[in-house]
Write an enzyme that holds these catalytic residues in place. Structure first.
Site, PDB file in Angstrom:
ATOM      1  N   ALA A  31       0.820  -1.234   0.000  1.00 24.58           N
ATOM      2  CA  ALA A  31       0.000   0.000   0.000  1.00 24.58           C
ATOM      3  C   ALA A  31       0.841   1.266   0.000  1.00 24.58           C
ATOM      4  O   ALA A  31       0.478   2.262   0.618  1.00 24.58           O
ATOM      5  CB  ALA A  31      -0.980   0.002   1.169  1.00 24.58           C
ATOM      6  N   TYR A  78       5.031  -7.653   7.036  1.00 21.28           N
ATOM      7  CA  TYR A  78       6.116  -7.153   6.188  1.00 21.28           C
ATOM      8  C   TYR A  78       7.041  -6.224   6.976  1.00 21.28           C
ATOM      9  O   TYR A  78       8.255  -6.223   6.797  1.00 21.28           O
ATOM     10  CB  TYR A  78       5.548  -6.396   4.976  1.00 21.28           C
ATOM     11  CG  TYR A  78       5.243  -7.292   3.783  1.00 21.28           C
ATOM     12  CD1 TYR A  78       6.258  -7.695   2.923  1.00 21.28           C
ATOM     13  CD2 TYR A  78       3.946  -7.708   3.506  1.00 21.28           C
ATOM     14  CE1 TYR A  78       5.990  -8.495   1.821  1.00 21.28           C
ATOM     15  CE2 TYR A  78       3.660  -8.509   2.418  1.00 21.28           C
ATOM     16  CZ  TYR A  78       4.684  -8.898   1.576  1.00 21.28           C
ATOM     17  OH  TYR A  78       4.421  -9.701   0.476  1.00 21.28           O
ATOM     18  N   ARG A 104     -11.237  22.091 -27.185  1.00 19.60           N
ATOM     19  CA  ARG A 104     -10.713  22.683 -28.419  1.00 19.60           C
ATOM     20  C   ARG A 104     -11.128  24.150 -28.441  1.00 19.60           C
ATOM     21  O   ARG A 104     -12.023  24.565 -27.710  1.00 19.60           O
ATOM     22  CB  ARG A 104     -11.287  21.945 -29.633  1.00 19.60           C
ATOM     23  CG  ARG A 104     -10.752  20.522 -29.752  1.00 19.60           C
ATOM     24  CD  ARG A 104     -11.389  19.811 -30.915  1.00 19.60           C
ATOM     25  NE  ARG A 104     -11.051  20.452 -32.200  1.00 19.60           N
ATOM     26  CZ  ARG A 104     -11.633  20.138 -33.345  1.00 19.60           C
ATOM     27  NH1 ARG A 104     -12.561  19.212 -33.399  1.00 19.60           N
ATOM     28  NH2 ARG A 104     -11.259  20.750 -34.458  1.00 19.60           N
ATOM     29  N   HIS A 105     -10.488  24.931 -29.281  1.00 18.67           N
ATOM     30  CA  HIS A 105     -10.902  26.326 -29.463  1.00 18.67           C
ATOM     31  C   HIS A 105     -12.318  26.356 -30.031  1.00 18.67           C
ATOM     32  O   HIS A 105     -12.807  25.363 -30.568  1.00 18.67           O
ATOM     33  CB  HIS A 105      -9.930  27.011 -30.445  1.00 18.67           C
ATOM     34  CG  HIS A 105      -9.776  26.235 -31.708  1.00 18.67           C
ATOM     35  ND1 HIS A 105     -10.703  26.281 -32.727  1.00 18.67           N
ATOM     36  CD2 HIS A 105      -8.829  25.341 -32.094  1.00 18.67           C
ATOM     37  CE1 HIS A 105     -10.319  25.465 -33.692  1.00 18.67           C
ATOM     38  NE2 HIS A 105      -9.186  24.872 -33.330  1.00 18.67           N
ATOM     39  N   ASN A 130     -12.170  26.440 -39.967  1.00 17.69           N
ATOM     40  CA  ASN A 130     -13.029  25.259 -39.779  1.00 17.69           C
ATOM     41  C   ASN A 130     -14.234  25.350 -40.714  1.00 17.69           C
ATOM     42  O   ASN A 130     -14.614  24.369 -41.361  1.00 17.69           O
ATOM     43  CB  ASN A 130     -13.564  25.155 -38.343  1.00 17.69           C
ATOM     44  CG  ASN A 130     -12.511  24.841 -37.308  1.00 17.69           C
ATOM     45  OD1 ASN A 130     -12.647  25.209 -36.133  1.00 17.69           O
ATOM     46  ND2 ASN A 130     -11.453  24.145 -37.709  1.00 17.69           N
ATOM     47  N   ARG A 175      -6.898  31.430 -32.318  1.00 17.51           N
ATOM     48  CA  ARG A 175      -8.202  30.822 -32.021  1.00 17.51           C
ATOM     49  C   ARG A 175      -8.307  30.286 -30.594  1.00 17.51           C
ATOM     50  O   ARG A 175      -9.393  30.255 -30.018  1.00 17.51           O
ATOM     51  CB  ARG A 175      -8.547  29.760 -33.076  1.00 17.51           C
ATOM     52  CG  ARG A 175      -7.506  28.674 -33.332  1.00 17.51           C
ATOM     53  CD  ARG A 175      -7.866  27.974 -34.651  1.00 17.51           C
ATOM     54  NE  ARG A 175      -7.057  26.805 -34.993  1.00 17.51           N
ATOM     55  CZ  ARG A 175      -5.864  26.873 -35.580  1.00 17.51           C
ATOM     56  NH1 ARG A 175      -5.290  28.039 -35.830  1.00 17.51           N
ATOM     57  NH2 ARG A 175      -5.223  25.749 -35.916  1.00 17.51           N
ATOM     58  N   GLU A 221      -1.130  23.777 -32.929  1.00 15.59           N
ATOM     59  CA  GLU A 221      -1.622  22.619 -33.680  1.00 15.59           C
ATOM     60  C   GLU A 221      -0.502  21.928 -34.461  1.00 15.59           C
ATOM     61  O   GLU A 221       0.510  22.564 -34.823  1.00 15.59           O
ATOM     62  CB  GLU A 221      -2.753  23.080 -34.634  1.00 15.59           C
ATOM     63  CG  GLU A 221      -3.413  22.002 -35.474  1.00 15.59           C
ATOM     64  CD  GLU A 221      -3.978  20.811 -34.681  1.00 15.59           C
ATOM     65  OE1 GLU A 221      -3.235  20.215 -33.871  1.00 15.59           O
ATOM     66  OE2 GLU A 221      -5.149  20.452 -34.906  1.00 15.59           O
ATOM     67  N   TYR A 223      -8.936  19.189 -47.223  1.00 18.65           N
ATOM     68  CA  TYR A 223      -8.528  17.794 -47.479  1.00 18.65           C
ATOM     69  C   TYR A 223      -8.652  17.453 -48.960  1.00 18.65           C
ATOM     70  O   TYR A 223      -7.819  16.729 -49.520  1.00 18.65           O
ATOM     71  CB  TYR A 223      -9.352  16.822 -46.621  1.00 18.65           C
ATOM     72  CG  TYR A 223      -8.989  16.896 -45.150  1.00 18.65           C
ATOM     73  CD1 TYR A 223      -7.687  16.638 -44.723  1.00 18.65           C
ATOM     74  CD2 TYR A 223      -9.936  17.232 -44.187  1.00 18.65           C
ATOM     75  CE1 TYR A 223      -7.340  16.722 -43.379  1.00 18.65           C
ATOM     76  CE2 TYR A 223      -9.606  17.310 -42.840  1.00 18.65           C
ATOM     77  CZ  TYR A 223      -8.305  17.054 -42.443  1.00 18.65           C
ATOM     78  OH  TYR A 223      -7.962  17.135 -41.127  1.00 18.65           O
ATOM     79  N   PHE A 268      -1.472  11.843 -49.364  1.00 20.61           N
ATOM     80  CA  PHE A 268      -2.794  11.718 -48.765  1.00 20.61           C
ATOM     81  C   PHE A 268      -3.065  10.260 -48.399  1.00 20.61           C
ATOM     82  O   PHE A 268      -3.567   9.940 -47.309  1.00 20.61           O
ATOM     83  CB  PHE A 268      -3.848  12.233 -49.760  1.00 20.61           C
ATOM     84  CG  PHE A 268      -5.208  12.394 -49.159  1.00 20.61           C
ATOM     85  CD1 PHE A 268      -5.512  13.496 -48.369  1.00 20.61           C
ATOM     86  CD2 PHE A 268      -6.194  11.433 -49.366  1.00 20.61           C
ATOM     87  CE1 PHE A 268      -6.780  13.633 -47.794  1.00 20.61           C
ATOM     88  CE2 PHE A 268      -7.450  11.567 -48.800  1.00 20.61           C
ATOM     89  CZ  PHE A 268      -7.748  12.668 -48.013  1.00 20.61           C
ATOM     90  N   ARG A 297      -0.822   9.003 -45.490  1.00 26.29           N
ATOM     91  CA  ARG A 297      -1.278   9.479 -44.173  1.00 26.29           C
ATOM     92  C   ARG A 297      -2.386   8.570 -43.640  1.00 26.29           C
ATOM     93  O   ARG A 297      -2.411   8.210 -42.467  1.00 26.29           O
ATOM     94  CB  ARG A 297      -1.782  10.920 -44.288  1.00 26.29           C
ATOM     95  CG  ARG A 297      -2.096  11.515 -42.926  1.00 26.29           C
ATOM     96  CD  ARG A 297      -2.068  13.029 -42.938  1.00 26.29           C
ATOM     97  NE  ARG A 297      -1.887  13.531 -41.597  1.00 26.29           N
ATOM     98  CZ  ARG A 297      -2.861  13.997 -40.819  1.00 26.29           C
ATOM     99  NH1 ARG A 297      -4.085  14.053 -41.268  1.00 26.29           N
ATOM    100  NH2 ARG A 297      -2.594  14.420 -39.597  1.00 26.29           N
ATOM    101  N   HIS A 348      -5.911  22.379 -29.689  1.00 22.87           N
ATOM    102  CA  HIS A 348      -6.319  22.020 -31.055  1.00 22.87           C
ATOM    103  C   HIS A 348      -6.586  20.515 -31.150  1.00 22.87           C
ATOM    104  O   HIS A 348      -6.113  19.743 -30.312  1.00 22.87           O
ATOM    105  CB  HIS A 348      -5.206  22.415 -32.029  1.00 22.87           C
ATOM    106  CG  HIS A 348      -4.808  23.858 -31.873  1.00 22.87           C
ATOM    107  ND1 HIS A 348      -5.327  24.863 -32.642  1.00 22.87           N
ATOM    108  CD2 HIS A 348      -3.953  24.473 -31.001  1.00 22.87           C
ATOM    109  CE1 HIS A 348      -4.820  26.025 -32.278  1.00 22.87           C
ATOM    110  NE2 HIS A 348      -3.972  25.812 -31.277  1.00 22.87           N
TER     111      HIS A 348
END
Ligand code: ATP
Ligand code: F6P
Length: 453
Positions: free
Chosen positions: A47, A195, A252-253, A259, A304, A324, A335, A346, A349, A389
């Site tokens: 403990a 012990y 997040r912001h 966005n 942000r 970020e 994207y 792409f 990733r 972020h």
């Protein structure tokens, strides 16, 4: 510490160069790791938080991509003796002694095999290892297998801490399944007494060993003969741990203009709806935190997050390390544009999002390395609210919730939501509070280049 000031220590800079690049020959710290075999040997009466410390170290190491495993002697012992009473741990009980030694032997043998098979760099032998004779025995076994040793002793004689530890975790231990908690607590107290009769703290005649002694939950720390970088990182981590109750809030912001346009990166202002979230955040925080708790707010250095946090009436710190993930040449693109201009990238990733590094930018793995000082500071701190972020939040969340690398970059972390994480003995509790303010979803599924909804 600056109030509302910019705090940007050098260690916050995004490291570049070979030292930090993950490669076959390096671990997450950029340390030469091929021959590393370190056995962390826990020492201390029952403990004293040994298992908790072991679990935290392994979670931290896994987060940094360093393979580590706990060998808990109690679990080995339980196969032969699942529900022992305190007498089992009396050293004059020869049958008990034999079974306990057998459990230790089995754990150490499995640990040696783990290293021999190259399954990891660090093992933690979680047992009391409370006598010098036991420690010498482990030391010899490790030496004969070329395994370095680092002893970590937790020493605490504060009766109230021990009693609250027993009530927090021991009465629900598998050793006492189905038993009355009061009877279990009393038996565990008696186990500790047994012990105590033989316990020997690490002292001068063990000064040839590498060890760290954490006294009274880290109020005093004694360090002896630390050998290498990885050991020193583990020790530094241990020095930062505390068990005072606290929570960490993550947000997040507010929704940003980027966005809305589906663009990644940049340093855009928040949108009108993001502004509404910024205004709602103090109320949301008050609801979750309560009136009387002290809190420090950390933001990144990007507009942000600073705009989102600006109505919070707490001390604030800006961290460059919370900026970020740097998307390099893709910064400011959608994207769909990335897929069109860099189709191979792409695809790559999506195949390995954690390790993929944007051209001229960063990977999630890079981000974890730059967040390490943040985690260290979080461990030392009490109540902290981080406004940051998507990618950064995923990495911090993954540390606390033990989320594996294959999953962490794909986690959904919605905008306009406050996440409260409360570390408990062996886990972290989570609560989510959603603001009633709509926002786009910036979550992108594997294979998709659809615009934010
Ligand atoms: P055992 O030898 O029975 O396995 P243990 O030493 O592994 O016991 P844990 O099961 O880890 O003990 O105990 C967890 C409790 O210890 C928690 O209540 C936690 O808050 C507390 N704790 C964590 N770190 C410390 C510390 N350094 N000193 C004392 N208590 C601690
Ligand atoms: O509570 C003490 C304990 O965790 C037992 O569950 C376990 O059998 C023992 O420690 C392992 O340590 P040692 O082998 O040193 O007794």
């Amino acid at each position: 510490m600056a109030v509302n000031g910019v705090y940007k220590p050098d260690m916050n800079r995004v490291p570049t160069g070979e030292f930090f690049l993950p490669s076959r020959r390096t671990n997450g710290f950029g340390v030469q790791a091929e021959d590393t075999k370190i056995c962390v040997i826990m020492v201390g009466l029952p403990a004293r938080g040994k298992s908790l410390i072991a679990q935290k170290v392994v979670r931290y190491l896994h987060w940094l991509s360093i393979k580590a495993k706990i060998f808990n002697v109690g679990q080995y012992r339980r196969t032969a003796t699942p529900n022992p009473t305190a007498e089992f741990f009396d050293t004059s009980n020869s049958e008990g002694e034999k079974l306990r030694m057998a459990a230790a032997e089995a754990a150490v043998s499995d640990m040696c095999r783990y290293f021999a098979n190259g399954e990891g760099l660090i093992a933690i032998l979680d047992a009391t290892n409370s006598t010098k004779a036991r420690r010498r025995w482990v030391q010899e076994r490790c030496r004969s297998e070329g395994i370095e040793t680092l002893y970590v002793e937790s020493k605490c004689d504060e009766e109230s801490t021990i009693m609250s530890n027993i009530l927090e975790v021991k009465t629900t231990s598998p050793d006492y399944v189905g038993q009355d908690p009061e009877v279990a607590a009393q038996d565990f107290r008696n186990r500790i007494r047994n012990y105590e009769k033989v316990y020997q703290t690490i002292d001068e005649d063990e000064s040839d060993m590498t060890y760290v002694k954490l006294i009274d939950v880290g109020q005093r720390v004694i360090i002896n003969q630390i050998q290498d970088y990885l050991q020193s990182r583990v020790v530094y981590y241990l020095m930062n741990l505390h068990i005072r109750p606290r929570s960490i809030w993550l947000s997040r912001h507010g929704e940003s203009k980027y966005n809305l346009e589906g663009k990644i990166g940049g340093d855009a202002d928040i949108s009108d709806r993001g502004e509404l979230y910024a205004k709602a955040l103090p109320g949301l925080v008050k609801k979750s935190v309560g009136d009387n708790r002290k809190l420090t707010v950390w933001t990144s250095t990007l507009k942000r997050t600073i705009q989102t946090a600006r109505f919070l009436e707490f001390e604030k710190l800006e961290w460059k390390a919370l900026d970020e993930l740097d998307s390099g040449v893709c910064d400011g693109l959608t994207y769909a544009e990335i897929e069109e201009r860099y189709p191979d990238d792409f695809k790559q990733r999506d195949e390995d999002k954690y390790n993929y590094r944007y051209l001229g930018g960063e990977s999630y793995r890079d981000v974890v390395i730059r967040l390490e000082p943040i985690i260290m500071e979080l461990e030392r701190s009490e109540n902290i609210l981080i406004v940051t972020h998507q990618a950064i939040l995923r990495c911090i969340y993954a540390y606390f919730m033990n989320v594996p690398q294959e999953r962490s970059p794909w986690m959904e972390v919605p905008l306009h939501t406050l996440i409260k994480l409360t570390p408990k003995a062996y886990s972290t509790q989570e609560e989510r509070l959603k603001a009633d303010i709509p926002a786009v979803s910036t979550f992108r599924e594997k294979g998709s280049s659809a615009k934010h909804q």
